[in-house]
Each structure stands twice: as structure tokens, then as C-alpha cells.
Design an enzyme around this catalytic site. Structure first.
Site, PDB file in Angstrom:
ATOM      1  N   HIS A  62       0.828  -1.214   0.000  1.00  0.00           N
ATOM      2  CA  HIS A  62       0.000   0.000   0.000  1.00  0.00           C
ATOM      3  C   HIS A  62       0.860   1.261   0.000  1.00  0.00           C
ATOM      4  O   HIS A  62       0.700   2.147  -0.850  1.00  0.00           O
ATOM      5  CB  HIS A  62      -0.912  -0.027   1.230  1.00  0.00           C
ATOM      6  N   GLU A  63       1.777   1.345   0.948  1.00  0.00           N
ATOM      7  CA  GLU A  63       2.597   2.551   1.051  1.00  0.00           C
ATOM      8  C   GLU A  63       3.514   2.712  -0.162  1.00  0.00           C
ATOM      9  O   GLU A  63       3.803   3.828  -0.599  1.00  0.00           O
ATOM     10  CB  GLU A  63       3.416   2.530   2.345  1.00  0.00           C
ATOM     11  N   HIS A  91       1.739   4.561  -2.904  1.00  0.00           N
ATOM     12  CA  HIS A  91       1.836   6.020  -2.754  1.00  0.00           C
ATOM     13  C   HIS A  91       3.185   6.519  -3.240  1.00  0.00           C
ATOM     14  O   HIS A  91       3.289   7.521  -3.958  1.00  0.00           O
ATOM     15  CB  HIS A  91       1.667   6.407  -1.288  1.00  0.00           C
ATOM     16  N   ILE A 110      -8.854  12.419  11.650  1.00  0.00           N
ATOM     17  CA  ILE A 110      -9.671  13.614  11.411  1.00  0.00           C
ATOM     18  C   ILE A 110      -9.375  14.754  12.382  1.00  0.00           C
ATOM     19  O   ILE A 110      -9.764  15.886  12.120  1.00  0.00           O
ATOM     20  CB  ILE A 110     -11.177  13.278  11.415  1.00  0.00           C
ATOM     21  N   PHE A 111      -8.691  14.479  13.477  1.00  0.00           N
ATOM     22  CA  PHE A 111      -8.420  15.549  14.440  1.00  0.00           C
ATOM     23  C   PHE A 111      -6.947  15.961  14.494  1.00  0.00           C
ATOM     24  O   PHE A 111      -6.617  16.953  15.132  1.00  0.00           O
ATOM     25  CB  PHE A 111      -8.903  15.147  15.837  1.00  0.00           C
ATOM     26  N   ALA A 112      -6.088  15.207  13.854  1.00  0.00           N
ATOM     27  CA  ALA A 112      -4.680  15.596  13.829  1.00  0.00           C
ATOM     28  C   ALA A 112      -4.070  15.290  12.476  1.00  0.00           C
ATOM     29  O   ALA A 112      -2.872  15.108  12.352  1.00  0.00           O
ATOM     30  CB  ALA A 112      -3.908  14.873  14.938  1.00  0.00           C
ATOM     31  N   GLY A 141      -5.232  14.929   7.881  1.00  0.00           N
ATOM     32  CA  GLY A 141      -5.863  15.549   6.731  1.00  0.00           C
ATOM     33  C   GLY A 141      -7.200  14.985   6.332  1.00  0.00           C
ATOM     34  O   GLY A 141      -7.704  15.312   5.265  1.00  0.00           O
ATOM     35  N   TYR A 142      -7.805  14.124   7.150  1.00  0.00           N
ATOM     36  CA  TYR A 142      -9.037  13.480   6.735  1.00  0.00           C
ATOM     37  C   TYR A 142     -10.285  14.093   7.350  1.00  0.00           C
ATOM     38  O   TYR A 142     -11.350  13.486   7.321  1.00  0.00           O
ATOM     39  CB  TYR A 142      -8.984  11.981   7.058  1.00  0.00           C
TER      40      TYR A 142
END
Length: 756
Positions: free
Chosen positions: A538-539, A542, A671-673, A675-676
């Protein structure tokens, strides 16, 4: 595992963050120039020298970042000296800017380059080699860095110059990539990429509102950093030392060896896998084996509850931080003229809120009945095994009994597979696949670039003529005392014509892949679970999109300027090859005997691919749905708490309801730290794209090597090569010949019948 890529100008979290314009700020280039020698502590009061600027490694010329020598004492003086110089360069650019590429984009790119590279070094080290001193130093200079970013993003002379280019008679003479950089066409929504990003960074606001906006941005970055630190500290805080082997009955030798190794690192010098003591932590390589294999139900419950409640109490409680983040994001959206933060997020994505909701519901309805059946199958199996908890299976039972059922149904034992997946063999097979599909050679280049840990490997990617085309670092192992969990790919430097060194036409891209897999134990190599194999593939997907770009415009090369809900396409695409027979057999070699994985075991792996697919799909859909709910309908300070939202969403996305005390949101770093925020749906959106892309190889014939190579070259020349210079839907159509369909994803997951 996901992308787990974090960009350098936001909190170092699992993923990229779009708090600041991608094209303005998220650029990573290869060379750094020294600041003006007149810029010293003697004439700049803000730069009290902790370390001589002339010897500060952050401010030297280098071909690769000096990861081996940078530490906390270099951060304050280095960043302040750099910001002082960049302020002067920005002043000069604003005075002399003209609406042309050489007078606008190129000098802008050079300013961005120096800050992004230097900040990237320290932010990366914070993620992989964390210390209290480094945290404190970054926290102190971060507001100064953000202040400069805001000034750059809100520069009216630069903004006006971009608008003038768009409106000029020379517009049609620009390349497609340059036009997309300035003007991205997304269906009926026509946006100027740079102008849109400037608007989203507050440039169009009145002075008083812009000041309020800037305060929000500063506070959001601070809160995100704190959220991430609390999760890391809470994860590190839990340690359970076990001395009685009966308590860990069922755990495989690989886990016992890891636990004993952890105990040794904490002062239990004589700990062994056989006799203990054994130290359990909440780091993934420790947590997962307990949930999968520990027969001790009380131990599973204790570890599960600890994991679920990370960062939700005491000094590390993230609850108030989450509330404040959501409150500020909503305020930011209102300032920019949007109804909610999800609309802000979607302004730079392929989807709309409505389209994302539509996809999630389609997949949820296809997944629900199979997920219900999954639980019924587990209950029935557990009852047949005489389990007392069979009629009341709960969260700390599901993973354990799922593993037992999988072993029984497919005769596959994950631990027995580990010897076939040693890290060196997996990487060799992965690199052979890259050569087959994309015509590149990956060769070791250890020693060429400094590294931050002795376990880090460095590689060179060469084209078919043997010429270097890219480089990448690979940091594979878990280090819970200093390294954040998860897996991610990040940019180090981008391909760029503007930043090419003297004598070359383009600067080559450099990437880094970071994983947290099981480290070597004793004299054994790292023996991987199949999921860890998938994560590496997966990585690497990217990394390939970053490294194999053919786009020379630095602002749109590689993964830059690609809509965020399309960026997972190459990574998820590569995971499919883990199930391709020839690929799997090339990596699955017993680390001691060299024996290839037996054919019947491969067939069982293939059959097991859709095992509990409904449940696994619902899990991702729950995360995506609660994310959108919090960023669309949730009212901070209203009658419904964040945990109420989570419970409400779970009614339709979890067959077994969450515990009332469930606090997973307190460690939801995506989502809180990261980019999602209002973007977790992107995983599923991109899964549709990636499954359909892989189906092109299925259509061509996976056993036809000529057809596979031809299709691989087409994939390279479109998906991997074009970067952000072309809209992702157009890129997909160029590869596939049509728009994407969700049918291949549902088929791969065994959910097509349920959907119908």
C-alpha cells in the site's frame, strides 16, 4: 493502515492536512540555501542563538536532509533565521511580482521550498524520533511559522498576479498542467487552483475577519499538535507486565518473543519468550496479537478497554480538544461563507457532501446483511467450541473468535504464515513486481543519504536505461518509545524543473515510507503478518505515484494538487497484487528452508480474502460516516455530544453496539490531527477507483505477461505519471477508457450479490 502520510505544515499525524493550500505550502524540494549571512542573532533580536547559525545543520546546503545530526537545539535558531530571511524574500517578491511564470510562480516556489524542506525535517523527526525537547522546540516556533504561512497565503499582490494570468490573452498558450495549477475545472464548478486556495486561506476577508481567521488557524494547529501528542503519550503510558504464563495462553511464540523483548527494554534483563516476564503495550504489534490469540478473556477485555479509552481521561484527555477543534472549524467555515466545515473540505475534492453520502449509503446497504451474518457465524462457531460467551459475544471477543473461525474454515493460521513472509523476501518480490509493471529497477543505496535510525534503508529507483529517477527511505519497524503508530508515505523532495541543480534539467523526487511492523526478534528477520505485507504494498503505491511522475512543474508533480479523494488510488491498487498468484509466490519463501508457500495455502488465502468482508467494510463506513456527521450536522455546545453522534451513527454501522464508555474518537487522529477531516470517505471513494483500475489487468488477463506489462505501462503513463497536472477523473478515463464503476469493488469483496 491507509495512507498515513502527513504533510509538513500541519500537525505530524497519519495523513496529509489541507489546512493550508497544497500548492502554496506542501512542497518538498532537494536543495536548501544558506540564509543571508547578515541575518544573525546580532541584528535580529528574535534569533537568540542556541547553536551557531553557521554550523546549524538545518541551514546548510545539502543533497539529502541531515537526519542523523539534527536535534532539538537546532530548531529555534534555525527556524527563526530562516523565517527572517524568507520574510525579506517575500517582501521583495510582492514589490516586483508580475503576472508571468518567471516573475510569479518560480520565485514563489523557491521561497516555499526552503521552509518546506527545513520544517519537513523537524516534523519528520518528531514522528519517528520523538523527544520532549524536540516537542517543546517545535511548539515554541510553530506560531511564528504559521504566521508566515498565513501572510504568504493571504498575499494580495500574489493573489492578484494569479488572477491576472487567468484573465490574460496568454492563457491559452499555457500547458495543461500550468492551466490546472491556476484553473482546475471540476465538473460545473470552475475553480482557479491558486485563487481558490487563496480564498480558502482567508485572502478575501475584511481585515477584522482575516485577523479572526488567522487566530483560528493558529489555534487549530496548536490543538492538532496537542491531540497527536496526547494519543502518543496515552499509548506509551499503558504497560502490563505479566509473570504467569497461564495468563497469556494461546499467544504465539512471535508475540511472546516481542513481549519479552519489550520487557528487557524496560529493565527486565533476563526476560525470555519461554519464561517471561512479558510486557504488553498498546502499540499495534503488541495489541493485535492479544486480541487475536489470548484465551484469557479478562486480559482481552482489559487491553481492549485501555485501547478504546486512550487519551480520554486525566491530563491526556482529548475530549475538550475535539470540541474546540470542531467549534473552530465551524467558525472558519462560516467566515469563508460555507454552511459547515465539510463544504470547505469538499471544495478541493472530487466529491460533494451529497455524493459522498450517496456512496457511503450504497456501500453500507450492501455490507449490512453480510455483517449481520458474520456475527451469527461467530456465535454459532463459538457455541460449537463450548465458549461460555457464545451467546453474548462482545468487542473483545470478535477478533479472537474471528481468528479461530478463519483458521477452522480455511485452515489458515496467521502465525504459521509468518515464516513465509520475511521482510527481505517481501521487498525483493515487491521490487520485481515494480519492474514487471512499470519497467523500473529498485536497488539499495544505503550510505548515500543520512538516516535517523540504523534500521532505515535507502533505495534508488532507476529507469530502463539505468538512470536514477527517484530515491526513497524505508523505516519498517515499530519503536513505541519514540515513533508514532500507523504507516504512512511522505514526500521528502518533489520532482521540479525550477529547483533543478546546476547542470541538470530536473530535480529528482525523494520519498519516505514508514511502517510499524514487527521488528526482528533474536536472530530471526522480521517475519510479517499478511496484513503487514499488504501495508508495505500500500505505502509503496503512494511512493510510486510520487517517484514516477513525469510532471516537471513542481507545484503539480507527483501527488501534489491531486484531489484528496483520488490520492489513495495507487496505494489500494497495489494491495490487489498481494493476491496475485505469481506475485505472492515470489515473496512467500520460508526464511529458513527457502520453500515456497504451498499451493493449497495460497488457494485458502485467496478464498479467505472475502472473509468477514461485510464487517470490515462497515468498520470503515462507520469512521467515514461519523466524520461527515461531526463536520456537517453536529453543533458544538449543543444538546448532542460528540459521543452521542458516535453512538447514533453506530446504530446503522455496527452490528454489535459500541460500549457506552466508547471513546475511540479521542484517538481518531485521522480527522483531528491529520488531513481526513470531512474526508475519511476518501478511502472508500478511492477504493472504487482502485478496484476498477485493477480490473483492467483482470480484463487483459493476469496470466498474460505481455498484456500485464502493456497495461502496467499504461497505468504508469497515466495514473502514476500525470500528477496533479490533469484532473483525476480525466486521468482515470485516460487509463480505463471509461468512468469508474463500483461493481469491481463489490465483486472483489464478495458483496455484489448483496448489493443486487
Amino acid at each position: 493502515m491507509g495512507l498515513f502520510r502527513y504533510f509538513h505544515f500541519n500537525p505530524p499525524t497519519f495523513l496529509k492536512s489541507n489546512t493550508y493550500p497544497i500548492s502554496f505550502y506542501f512542497l518538498h524540494f532537494l536543495s536548501v540555501s544558506l540564509p543571508d549571512p547578515t541575518c544573525t542573532a546580532s541584528n535580529s533580536p528574535s534569533m537568540a542563538s542556541e547553536d551557531s547559525l553557521s554550523s546549524n545543520p538545518l541551514l546548510q546546503n545539502f543533497n539529502f536532509p541531515p537526519f542523523d545530526v539534527v536535534d532539538a537545539r537546532h530548531v529555534r535558531p534555525g527556524i527563526r533565521a530562516l523565517l527572517h530571511q524568507l520574510e525579506a524574500e517575500l517582501d521583495q517578491l510582492e514589490k516586483t511580482v508580475e503576472p508571468s511564470w518567471p516573475k510569479l510562480v518560480e520565485p514563489l516556489e523557491k521561497i516555499i521550498d526552503r521552509l518546506s524542506v527545513v520544517w519537513g525535517i523537524i516534523n519528520h523527526l518528531k514522528a519517528v524520533k520523538d523527544t520532549p525537547e524536540l516537542r517543546a522546540a517545535i511548539e515554541e516556533v510553530q506560531p511564528e511559522k504559521v504566521k508566515f504561512q498565513l501572510r504568504l497565503g493571504q498575499s494580495k499582490p500574489i493573489y492578484s498576479a494569479f488572477k491576472s494570468i487567468r484573465e490574460s490573452s496568454d492563457w491559452n498558450t499555457l500547458s495543461e498542467a500550468r492551466q490546472r495549477l491556476i484553473c482546475a475545472n471540476c465538473g460545473v464548478r470552475v475553480f482557479s487552483a491558486q485563487i481558490k486556495e487563496a480564498v480558502l486561506s482567508g485572502i478575501a476577508l475584511d481585515d477584522d475577519k482575516r485577523e479572526e481567521f488567522n487566530k483560528i488557524e493558529q489555534e487549530l494547529e496548536k490543538l492538532s499538535h496537542k491531540f497527536s501528542e496526547n494519543v502518543l503519550d496515552a499509548t506509551k503510558k499503558f504497560e502490563k507486565l505479566i509473570t504467569d504464563k497461564k495468563e497469556i495462553e494461546g499467544l504465539p511464540p512471535s508475540a511472546l518473543g516481542l513481549f519479552a523483548q519489550a520487557a528487557v527494554s524496560k529493565g527486565n534483563e533476563n526476560a525470555t519468550a519461554d519464561t517471561g516476564p512479558w510486557l504488553i503495550t498498546l502499540d499495534a504489534p503488541s495489541y493485535l496479537p492479544v486480541m487475536q490469540h489470548a484465551k484469557n478473556r479478562a486480559l482481552r477485555e482489559e487491553v481492549y478497554r485501555a485501547y478504546l479509552s486512550r487519551a480520554s481521561s486525566g491530563d491526556l484527555d482529548n475530549t475538550a480538544i475535539i470540541d474546540q477543534i470542531l467549534k473552530l472549524r465551524l467558525e472558519k467555515a462560516k467566515l469563508l461563507g460555507y454552511s459547515n466545515y465539510a463544504e470547505v473540505s469538499m471544495a478541493t475534492k472530487m466529491a460533494t457532501v451529497e455524493k459522498a453520502d450517496e456512496l457511503l449509503e450504497k456501500l453500507r446497504s450492501a455490507s449490512w446483511a453480510p455483517a449481520v451474518q458474520d456475527i451469527e457465524d461467530l456465535k454459532s462457531f463459538a457455541k460449537n467450541q463450548g465458549a461460555a460467551e457464545a451467546d453474548s459475544l462482545t468487542h473483545w471477543d470478535v477478533t479472537f473468535w474471528s481468528e479461530r473461525l478463519r483458521e477452522s474454515k480455511y485452515d489458515i493460521n496467521e502465525e504459521e504464515l509468518r515464516p513465509y513472509f520475511s521482510l527481505p523476501k517481501v521487498m525483493d518480490g515487491l521490487f520485481r513486481l515494480a519492474k514487471t509493471l512499470f519497467g523500473v529497477d529498485v536497488v539499495p543505496a544505503d550510505g548515500v543519504a543520512p538516516v535517523w535510525n540504523s534500521d532505515v534503508r535507502f533505495y534508488c529507483v532507476k529507469d530502463s536505461s539505468g538512470n536514477p529517477t527517484a530515491y526513497f527511505y524505508f523505516d519498517p519497524y515499530s519503536r513505541p518509545s519514540e515513533k508514532r503508530g500507523g504507516a504512512w508515505m511522505d514526500e521528502v523532495f518533489s520532482r521540479s524543473r525550477v529547483m533543478a541543480q546546476k547542470g541538470s534539467s530536473v530535480r529528482l523526487p525523494v520519498a519516505q515510507m514508514v511502517c510499524n511492523q514487527t521488528p526482528p526478534v533474536g536472530d530471526k528477520p522480521s517475519l510479517m503478518t499478511f496484513r503487514e505485507v499488504e501495508t508495505v504494498f500500500h505505502e509503496f503505491g503512494h511512493a510510486l505515484q510520487h517517484m514516477l511522475t513525469k510532471e516537471d512543474e513542481g507545484l503539480v508533480s507527483g501527488i501534489r494538487n491531486i484531489e484528496w479523494d483520488a490520492v489513495e488510488l495507487p496505494s489500494q491498487f497495489m494491495e490487489n497484487w498481494c493476491y496475485h498468484r505469481d506475485t505472492l509466490m515470489s515473496i512467500a519463501k520460508h526464511y529458513q528452508t527457502g520453500e515456497t508457500l504451498p499451493e493449497d495455502v495460497y488457494k485458502k488465502l485467496l478464498a479467505a480474502r472475502t472473509f468477514r468482508a461485510g464487517s470490515l467494510s462497515l468498520r470503515q463506513l462507520k469512521f467515514a460516516t461519523v466524520d461527515l456527521e461531526l463536520h456537517t450536522k453536529y453543533v458544538p455546545g449543543g444538546t448532542e455530544s460528540i459521543y452521542d453522534v458516535d453512538q447514533r451513527v453506530s446504530i446503522k454501522t455496527q452490528v454489535i453496539p459500541p460500549l457506552p464508555e466508547d471513546r475511540f474518537l479521542c484517538s481518531f487522529s485521522h480527522i483531528f490531527a491529520g488531513g481526513y477531516a470531512a474526508g475519511y470517505y476518501s478511502y472508500k471513494w478511492a477504493e472504487v477507483l482502485s478496484a476498477d483500475a485493477f480490473s483492467a489487468f483482470e480484463d487483459a488477463g493476469l496470466d498474460d505477461i505481455k498484456a500485464v506489462k502493456e497495461t502496467g505501462q499504461r497505468f504508469r503513463n497515466t495514473i502514476l505519471a500525470l500528477g496533479g497536472g490533469k484532473a483525476p477523473l480525466q486521468v482515470f478515463v485516460a487509463f480505463r477508457g471509461r468512468e469508474p464503476s463500483p461493481e469491481p469493488l463489490l465483486r472483489h469483496n464478495g458483496l455484489l450479490a448483496a448489493s443486487a
